[in-house]
Every structure is written in structure tokens, then in C-alpha cells.
Design a protein around this motif. Structure first.
Motif, PDB file in Angstrom:
ATOM      1  N   CYS A   3       0.855  -1.197   0.000  1.00 45.97           N
ATOM      2  CA  CYS A   3       0.000   0.000   0.000  1.00 45.97           C
ATOM      3  C   CYS A   3       0.889   1.244   0.000  1.00 45.97           C
ATOM      4  CB  CYS A   3      -0.911  -0.026   1.234  1.00 45.97           C
ATOM      5  SG  CYS A   3      -1.824   1.508   1.496  1.00 45.97           S
ATOM      6  N   ILE A   5       0.243   4.056   1.047  1.00 44.93           N
ATOM      7  CA  ILE A   5       0.037   4.924   2.218  1.00 44.93           C
ATOM      8  C   ILE A   5       0.665   4.320   3.477  1.00 44.93           C
ATOM      9  CG2 ILE A   5      -1.693   6.212   3.608  1.00 44.93           C
ATOM     10  CD1 ILE A   5      -1.957   6.970   0.669  1.00 44.93           C
ATOM     11  N   CYS A   6       0.331   3.021   3.753  1.00 45.14           N
ATOM     12  CA  CYS A   6       0.771   2.465   5.042  1.00 45.14           C
ATOM     13  C   CYS A   6       1.855   1.406   4.923  1.00 45.14           C
ATOM     14  CB  CYS A   6      -0.427   1.899   5.806  1.00 45.14           C
ATOM     15  SG  CYS A   6      -1.147   0.457   4.989  1.00 45.14           S
ATOM     16  N   CYS A  22      -4.291  -0.688   0.352  1.00 46.57           N
ATOM     17  CA  CYS A  22      -4.965  -1.718   1.154  1.00 46.57           C
ATOM     18  C   CYS A  22      -6.448  -1.326   1.209  1.00 46.57           C
ATOM     19  CB  CYS A  22      -4.354  -1.793   2.554  1.00 46.57           C
ATOM     20  SG  CYS A  22      -4.631  -0.302   3.519  1.00 46.57           S
ATOM     21  N   HIS A  25      -7.217   2.021   3.109  1.00 46.54           N
ATOM     22  CA  HIS A  25      -6.831   3.266   2.431  1.00 46.54           C
ATOM     23  C   HIS A  25      -7.565   3.470   1.108  1.00 46.54           C
ATOM     24  CE1 HIS A  25      -3.584   3.266   5.484  1.00 46.54           C
ATOM     25  NE2 HIS A  25      -4.118   4.455   5.578  1.00 46.54           N
TER      26      HIS A  25
END
Ligand code: SF4
Ligand code: ZN
Ligand code: ZN
Length: 306
Positions: A3, A5-6, A22, A25
Motif C-alpha cells: 500500500c 500509504i501504510c 490496502c 486506504h
């Protein structure tokens, strides 16, 4: 695949945005984009009274979910409407599903029977008008009923679940038919006047594939079955063409819509709409129309004569 973002495992790949996400997100990204559309096109203001048209499909139920979550933040009133078209088993199935979802998202609603309102079901109307395309008759009747009821019930906005693919399909079709009037109605906000209620389309920039993903992740139960009258509709071919284009060149769907809004729509408007279109009122039902008698009153009169 991680992902963006994370850094956890990504389950979703959005080529048009060059993103790997994911589930969590993706949901955030999806909601943020709809909020951005609402802000960019000024679709909703505090104090609005919004009637949302819910058919039981993934688009309108996703929009119902999103608007039900936004109503407190923005401070607007939301109510649902579903029309029982009287298409035998199909209608019974979607009515059961919309009721479940209205309860789940805690939205007040009304189910309106077309037979009670107009005297005929869609099946009866279609059967007595053999030569016309079922969806064009049904679409005209639905638009008419939704506007009429929203107006009579005092709502200032009518929300529908049209997504990016729906708008591009209408755009392609109107281009092929040379129907510029139809093309000019393609915008996330269609301002109303007098008895014409303002229409809003908060999913206008969201591809259908993202709506399918979102409704699956959120466990939204929608009707998968197709309407029996949808067979033979050209919509499927147009959508396949658009999907092929998107696969070859990601983000072309959104670019196509934005180019239309930014370049072609203003040009068409300045050419064709030099003088504002003067709306008349139907001599039979009193609703706005460009003719003496509106198309729905004409349809009903024809069915009554048979
Ligand atoms: Fe109406 Fe056509 Fe939709 Fe069936 S598929 S509900 S006939 S517009
Ligand atoms: Zn993530
Ligand atoms: Zn009329």
C-alpha cells in the motif's frame, strides 16, 4: 505489492491514479474523491433538503451510504425514494434490498408505486408500446416522477448515482446521435428552476469498477440481477469500448469527461445556448416541458387509448 500509504499488503491496484492501496486506504481514498467532487462542483450546501433516488443497484446504494455518513458533517437533510416500477419479480427483489439498506443506513424513505401514481406499471406501458425502446420510455418516466415528487415534497435537490462510466456512455451516445441537448445535461450539477428541481451526481467522477470494489469491501448488499428489459440495450457495447480504452491508456475515462467539461461543453453552450431555453408547463400535468404536452403525459394518453 505494498500500500502506497501504510506499507501493508495492498489488495487494490488503481492504474489510473498509479496507486496501490490496502482496503482501508482505498475506502478513505474513495470517500475523499467524492467529497472533493461535492466541494468542487458545489453540489451540497448546509441546510439542503436532498431526495436520493435509490434503485437497488450498487451505484445508488453506495451513494446512499456515503451521503448518510456526510449528512451530519455538512448538515443537510436526506431522504430516499424508490419507485416500484411494477416489473414483476424484479421489482419485488429490489424493493426488499432497498428497504434493508434504508434501515441499515438509518435514512427515512418512501416507496412509490407507479401503478398508483400513473395508473400503469412499466411492464404494462412497455407491452402496449411495442415499437419503442423500453429503457427510453422507462427512463423518461423515472426522471419525470422523481422530479415531480421531489418538487411536490419540497426538496431542493435530487441526488442520483450516475457514475463516470454512465456519463461517458451518455456522452458517446449523444455524440453518435448528434444530440447536443443531451450532452449539455452531462454535468455533476444541473441547476433547477421553478418546478425543475436541481439534480446532483456526486459519483460523476468515480469509475464503476471502484464502486464495485467499495460496495464489496463495505458489505453493501445490492441487486446483482439485471432488469428483464435491459436485454439488447446498446449500453453494454459502449461500456466495453470505454473499458478497452481505459485498459490501453489508464485515466483516459476521466480525461475524456474533464475535456468535455472544460473545452467542448462551454463551446457547445456558447454556440447553441445564445438565448436561454424557455420552459413551458405541460397543459395536462403542469410539469416543465419544452412542448405543449410533456412526453410522459403523451405516453400515458397513448397507453390509455389502447
Ligand atoms: Fe427501466 Fe430499462 Fe432500467 Fe429496466 S433496464 S429499470 S426498463 S431503464
Ligand atoms: Zn494502507
Ligand atoms: Zn405532463
Amino acid at each position: 505489492m505494498k500500500c502506497n500509504i501504510c506499507g501493508n499488503i495492498a489488495s487494490i491496484k488503481l492504474d489510473y491514479a498509479n496507486l496501490r492501496l490496502c482496503n482501508l486506504h482505498f475506502v478513505n481514498y474513495f470517500k475523499r474523491r467524492i467529497k472533493r467532487t461535492i466541494e468542487k462542483y458545489k453540489l451540497i450546501n448546509p441546510g439542503d433538503k436532498i431526495l436520493i433516488a435509490v434503485s437497488g443497484g450498487k451505484d445508488s446504494l453506495t451513494l446512499l451510504n456515503i451521503l448518510s455518513e456526510l449528512r451530519e458533517d455538512i448538515n443537510f437533510y436526506l431522504e430516499g425514494i424508490t419507485i416500484d416500477l411494477g416489473i414483476e419479480e424484479y421489482s419485488n427483489k429490489y424493493i426488499k434490498i432497498v428497504k434493508e439498506n434504508y434501515e441499515k443506513f438509518k435514512v427515512e424513505y418512501k416507496i412509490i408505486s407507479l401503478k398508483d401514481e400513473l395508473g400503469f406499471t412499466i411492464s404494462e406501458i412497455i407491452k402496449s408500446m411495442k415499437r419503442r425502446r423500453p429503457c427510453s420510455i422507462c427512463g423518461a418516466i423515472k426522471r419525470y416522477m422523481l422530479n415531480k415528487l421531489a418538487y411536490e415534497w419540497g426538496f431542493n435537490k435530487l441526488a442520483t448515482g450516475h457514475n463516470l462510466d454512465d456519463l461517458l456512455y451518455i456522452l458517446l451516445r449523444s455524440y453518435i446521435r448528434g444530440d447536443y441537448k443531451q450532452a449539455l445535461k452531462l454535468y455533476p450539477l444541473l441547476p433547477g428552476n421553478d418546478r425543475l428541481v436541481t439534480r446532483i451526481r456526486p459519483l460523476a467522477e468515480i469509475p464503476e469498477s471502484d464502486i464495485i470494489l467499495y460496495s464489496r469491501i463495505k458489505g453493501i448488499n445490492f441487486l446483482k440481477e439485471k432488469c428483464p428489459y435491459s436485454k439488447g440495450s446498446k449500453g453494454f457495447t459502449y461500456r466495453k469500448l470505454l473499458d478497452m480504452l481505459e485498459q490501453e491508456s489508464p485515466s483516459s475515462k476521466l480525461s475524456m469527461l474533464r475535456s468535455f467539461y472544460n473545452i467542448y461543453k462551454p463551446a457547445l453552450e456558447s454556440y447553441y445556448l445564445k438565448r436561454p431555453i424557455k420552459l413551458k408547463y405541460c397543459k395536462s400535468c403542469g410539469m416543465p416541458t419544452s412542448n405543449e404536452i410533456c412526453s410522459v403525459c403523451k405516453i400515458i394518453a397513448r397507453v390509455q387509448r389502447r
